[in-house]
Design an enzyme around this catalytic site. Structure first.
Site, mmCIF file in Angstrom:
data_model
loop_
_atom_site.group_PDB
_atom_site.id
_atom_site.type_symbol
_atom_site.label_atom_id
_atom_site.label_comp_id
_atom_site.label_asym_id
_atom_site.label_seq_id
_atom_site.Cartn_x
_atom_site.Cartn_y
_atom_site.Cartn_z
ATOM 1 N N SER A 39 0.833 -1.200 0.000
ATOM 2 C CA SER A 39 0.000 0.000 0.000
ATOM 3 C C SER A 39 0.872 1.256 0.000
ATOM 4 O O SER A 39 1.708 1.420 -0.880
ATOM 5 C CB SER A 39 -0.972 -0.058 1.181
ATOM 6 O OG SER A 39 -2.063 0.802 0.977
ATOM 7 N N ASP A 171 -5.812 -3.484 -2.534
ATOM 8 C CA ASP A 171 -4.818 -3.091 -1.542
ATOM 9 C C ASP A 171 -4.018 -4.268 -0.971
ATOM 10 O O ASP A 171 -4.587 -5.240 -0.472
ATOM 11 C CB ASP A 171 -5.576 -2.384 -0.414
ATOM 12 C CG ASP A 171 -4.676 -1.677 0.572
ATOM 13 O OD1 ASP A 171 -3.464 -1.627 0.345
ATOM 14 O OD2 ASP A 171 -5.201 -1.176 1.584
#
Length: 276
Positions: A39, A171
């Site tokens: 991320s 993510d």
């Protein structure tokens, strides 16, 4: 001197504290031989692996958030199709956030120093994403770099999932918020930087989107805690960024300063680990 590898964790805006960690490494005069990132950790890691100095990265981030007009214009350009711009007017980034296109977001906000391909990086980089339907971790280490970063930072509810080579990716924090185990065997010492927030004091019941993001943080913390019970990095760095929210990018200066508070500790502990 021993070698070390660096794992950079998720945490949204809190991950801007990674910049202070890079500064500590530069002050100590050492560089990792490999980096992994999930991320926001993938975003920061790509810039550092590209050879961008921590000072230049700090300047880039602060310039982005201080120029509000340019920030809004870039966010507008990064919207996914079909989402109203009126939701963008709520700060920070809205209680009902705009759904962003990850590829457009990367094009708008990544530093120019970040290359198009993994092969052009000065330091080997592993980028973590999540295969939504395959329900598995995806690790990128070669080929086009920006699609990998886009997938790794596709936060549910904020950034549209990325379609890549027949997979739908989201993510990286959904499966591996602190990807230090990916670095096993790549260096003598493994260092992990955890920028997820710890438990906050009890407050009022959050609004809908605040609840979503608080839940994402809770899930990430749970994954990391479980992982640390089984295996630990040689050095675990935890900047005190718990007071900041997932989307507090406008607080960039304060977040980086929070990381600065432990720079001496980082240098002391890492220097001791790297001694022959």
């Amino acid at each position: 001197m021993k070698t070390f590898a660096l794992a950079l964790g998720a945490g949204g805006a809190r991950g801007l504290a990674h910049i202070a960690v890079f500064e500590a490494l530069d002050e100590l005069g050492v560089k990792p031989v490999a980096i992994s990132g999930s991320s926001i950790g993938a975003v920061m890691g790509a810039a550092y692996a590209a050879g961008m100095s921590p000072r230049a990265l700090r300047r880039h981030v602060i310039a982005m958030v201080q120029d509000r007009a340019t920030l809004i214009r870039r966010l507008l350009g990064a919207r996914a199709a079909g989402f109203a711009w009126s939701s963008l007017l709520r700060v920070p980034f809205g209680h009902n956030p705009v759904l962003l296109d990850a590829d457009k977001f990367c094009a708008a906000f990544l530093p120019e120093a970040v290359p198009e391909d993994f092969s052009a990086l000065a330091i080997p980089l592993l980028v973590i994403a999540s295969d939504l339907y395959g329900q598995a971790e995806v690790v990128f280490s070669e080929g086009p770099l920006r699609p990998a970063i886009a997938a790794s930072m596709a936060i549910p509810g904020l950034v549209q999932p990325v379609e890549h080579e027949g997979r739908v990716l989201v993510d990286g924090a959904a499966v591996d918020p602190l990807p230090f185990t990916q670095l096993a065997g790549r260096a003598d010492v493994v260092v992990a930087v955890d920028c997820s927030a710890g438990p906050r004091e009890k407050a009022a019941v959050p609004e809908a989107w605040d609840s979503v993001f608080a839940t994402i943080t809770l899930m990430g913390n749970t994954i990391v805690a479980e992982k640390l019970q089984r295996v630990r990095p040689d050095l675990l760095i935890r900047p005190n960024v718990a007071i900041f929210g997932l989307l507090d990018f406008l607080q960039a200066i304060a977040i980086i300063r929070a990381g600065e508070a432990i720079k001496d500790e980082i240098k002391r502990d890492l220097a001791a680990l790297l001694k022959d």
